[in-house]
Design an enzyme around this catalytic site. Structure first.
Site, PDB file in Angstrom:
ATOM      1  N   LYS A   3       1.390   5.531   0.090  1.00 30.78           N
ATOM      2  CA  LYS A   3       0.795   6.647   0.838  1.00 30.78           C
ATOM      3  C   LYS A   3       1.548   7.933   0.564  1.00 30.78           C
ATOM      4  O   LYS A   3       2.754   7.919   0.286  1.00 30.78           O
ATOM      5  CB  LYS A   3       0.806   6.330   2.333  1.00 30.78           C
ATOM      6  CG  LYS A   3       0.066   7.346   3.177  1.00 30.78           C
ATOM      7  CD  LYS A   3      -0.302   6.822   4.543  1.00 30.78           C
ATOM      8  CE  LYS A   3      -0.981   7.915   5.363  1.00 30.78           C
ATOM      9  NZ  LYS A   3      -1.496   7.437   6.633  1.00 30.78           N
ATOM     10  N   ASP A  57      -9.912   9.383   7.090  1.00 29.02           N
ATOM     11  CA  ASP A  57     -10.561   8.089   7.304  1.00 29.02           C
ATOM     12  C   ASP A  57     -11.982   8.221   7.848  1.00 29.02           C
ATOM     13  O   ASP A  57     -12.364   7.507   8.782  1.00 29.02           O
ATOM     14  CB  ASP A  57      -9.690   7.186   8.204  1.00 29.02           C
ATOM     15  CG  ASP A  57      -8.433   6.720   7.490  1.00 29.02           C
ATOM     16  OD1 ASP A  57      -8.557   5.976   6.510  1.00 29.02           O
ATOM     17  OD2 ASP A  57      -7.317   7.139   7.895  1.00 29.02           O
ATOM     18  N   GLU A  71       0.827  -1.216   0.000  1.00 33.32           N
ATOM     19  CA  GLU A  71       0.000   0.000   0.000  1.00 33.32           C
ATOM     20  C   GLU A  71       0.858   1.262   0.000  1.00 33.32           C
ATOM     21  O   GLU A  71       1.718   1.444   0.859  1.00 33.32           O
ATOM     22  CB  GLU A  71      -0.912  -0.007   1.242  1.00 33.32           C
ATOM     23  CG  GLU A  71      -1.842   1.207   1.338  1.00 33.32           C
ATOM     24  CD  GLU A  71      -2.831   1.106   2.498  1.00 33.32           C
ATOM     25  OE1 GLU A  71      -2.703   0.173   3.324  1.00 33.32           O
ATOM     26  OE2 GLU A  71      -3.736   1.959   2.581  1.00 33.32           O
TER      27      GLU A  71
HETATM   28  C1  RNT Z   1      -2.935   3.988   6.804  1.00 31.11           C
HETATM   29  C2  RNT Z   1      -3.358   2.922   5.846  1.00 31.11           C
HETATM   30  C3  RNT Z   1      -3.590   1.569   6.440  1.00 31.11           C
HETATM   31  C4  RNT Z   1      -4.323   1.592   7.770  1.00 31.11           C
HETATM   32  C5  RNT Z   1      -4.846   0.255   8.216  1.00 31.11           C
HETATM   33  C6  RNT Z   1      -5.209   0.257   9.661  1.00 31.11           C
HETATM   34  O1  RNT Z   1      -2.945   5.229   6.264  1.00 31.11           O
HETATM   35  O2  RNT Z   1      -4.477   3.339   5.146  1.00 31.11           O
HETATM   36  O3  RNT Z   1      -4.227   0.765   5.514  1.00 31.11           O
HETATM   37  O4  RNT Z   1      -5.382   2.490   7.766  1.00 31.11           O
HETATM   38  O5  RNT Z   1      -3.973  -0.743   7.887  1.00 31.11           O
HETATM   39 ZN    ZN Z   2      -5.446   1.920   3.892  1.00 28.27          ZN
END
Ligand code: RNT
Ligand code: ZN
Length: 422
Positions: free
Chosen positions: A232, A300, A230
């Site tokens: 960011k 979020d 992932e």
């Molecule tokens: C953080 C990411 C990640 C978390 C979770 C808890 O910015 O989005 O995916 O939110 O793993």
């Molecule tokens: Zn995430």
């Protein structure tokens, strides 16, 4: 009475959609097959079950102090079951490693095994909820300086590499037990608050650390496990530099045959994940989505049935990506009833899915190919006013979950009977 009304509305809606070339029954069947992975961490503000000291760090934050948070695995599972009884569609359960239940065993994340998730595995089996998994690279003393897999501290980096390996072993156990892939998502918060002097070294360390995790556990893989990485942009206190940036993770996924995770809150505010899907799909067989709602930043918030969420599902469905784009939700709001937060967000994603199946994508594309952009825009806009409500209600009825906002009374009752007593 209510059922009769819904039936009437549904008959009308069915005809309206048929006139647009859409088969409503088929759309409902397709929507019911579309799986969403529901994140366990909405239920307890991402605190986890390892110890009382758990919680977020690394740039993510839960705000609010609404009463009734789940404080144990049993409470979390009880709340989760309540939530899913109110949500239509196919579901998976997404766990973080910080939800291990050690029952007094003294061990750290570099030593976790499937036994530490035995309660979750039993829950998964009993409720037919296949599991997905996430190593937890936050909320731990060894990441207090902001670095996990890319730490220059050899001891810390080795600890986190071992954690990654353990998580792949646990994910494999999940995958084998459920006879369906367990998606393992790697998100590392690593980065700097202020302008770095060396941006290269942490990225090299993270690349090498990820390679070591995958190389030394290479017997583990599809179909039991699918790995995702992932990207960011930034986090609170990590504003200037994120090791696992968009380019870093895209390059990693493409070169190592991993899934790329696109979180809707992890880009500049005017960038849209809906536009990125078909771009990365040219190079990747599969990707993972984290659907969230960023309000001004990666906040979020609970997923809304908003334009971007609709666009994302339109992209998936119009392009026939259903088997290639895996869907998870990622949000955590502690300012409202947490069970309601699950229900609202997931039902909204389900509305966007059903609505995408109720859209005549072929007609829109035909107008586009013919250069008739007038019709394309006119139809796109008119589709928004088609009678979606009765179809949604009928879909909920068929799925055996409450229609409209009847679920809210059930959650309020649950709050009174259960949550308020915590
Ligand atoms: C953080 C990411 C990640 C978390 C979770 C808890 O910015 O989005 O995916 O939110 O793993
Ligand atoms: Zn995430």
């Amino acid at each position: 009475m209510k059922q009769e009304l819904i039936q009437k509305g549904f008959e009308y809606a069915k005809e309206v959609y048929a006139a647009q070339g859409v088969d409503v029954e088929k759309a409902m069947e397709q929507a019911a097959k579309f799986a969403i992975s529901l994140h366990c961490w909405q239920g307890d503000d991402v605190i986890g079950l390892e110890s009382e000291a758990g919680g977020t760090s690394g740039g993510i934050q839960t705000t609010g102090n609404y009463p009734g948070r789940a404080r144990s695995g049993d409470e979390l599972r009880q709340d989760f079951l309540k939530a899913i009884s109110l949500i239509p569609g196919k579901k998976k359960l997404n766990l973080h490693a910080s939800y291990a239940e050690l029952h007094g065993r003294k061990k750290d994340r570099d030593a976790y095994t499937k036994e530490d998730f035995a309660d979750w595995m039993a829950f998964s089996r009993e409720n037919k909820l296949p599991l997905d998994f996430n190593p937890t690279y936050f909320g731990h003393p060894f990441v207090a300086d902001g670095f996990s897999l890319s730490s220059r501290d050899e001891k810390h980096r080795r600890f986190w590499i071992e954690h990654g390996k353990r998580c792949r072993e646990i994910g494999e156990a999940f995958g084998k037990a459920q006879g369906e892939s367990c998606v393992i998502n790697f998100w590392m918060p690593d980065g700097y608050k202020d302008t770095p002097a060396d941006t290269d070294t942490p990225r090299r360390l993270m690349r090498e650390a990820l390679d070591e995790i995958f190389e030394s556990t290479k017997a583990i893989g599809a179909p039991d496990v699918l790995d995702a990485v992932e990207s960011k942009l930034f986090g609170i206190g990590v504003e200037s530099y994120t090791v696992g940036s968009g380019e870093f993770m895209l390059g990693y996924a493409v070169s190592r045959g991993k899934l790329l995770t696109l979180d809707t809150g992890h880009f500049h505010p005017t960038e849209q994940v809906s536009d990125k899907l078909s771009a990365v799909m040219q190079y990747l067989p599969k990707i993972l989505l984290h659907i969230s709602r960023p309000v001004r930043w990666d906040s979020d918030h609970v997923v809304s049935w908003d334009q971007e969420t609709s666009r994302i599902f339109n992209e998936i469905i119009a392009n026939g990506y259903e088997d290639r784009v895996l869907c998870a939700l990622d949000y955590f709001d502690a300012s409202i009833n947490r069970v309601a937060a699950w229900v609202i967000g997931v039902r909204n994603a389900q509305k966007a899915i059903l609505s995408a199946y109720l859209t005549n994508h072929a007609k829109l594309r035909k107008a586009e190919v013919e250069g008739d952009f007038t019709s394309r825009l006119a139809l796109q806009e008119d589709y928004k006013a088609l009678p979606f409500g009765p179809v949604w209600d009928m879909y909920c009825l068929k799925q055996g979950v409450p229609v409209e906002n009847e679920w809210l009374d059930i959650v309020k009752q649950y709050e009174k009977d259960v949550l308020s007593k915590r």
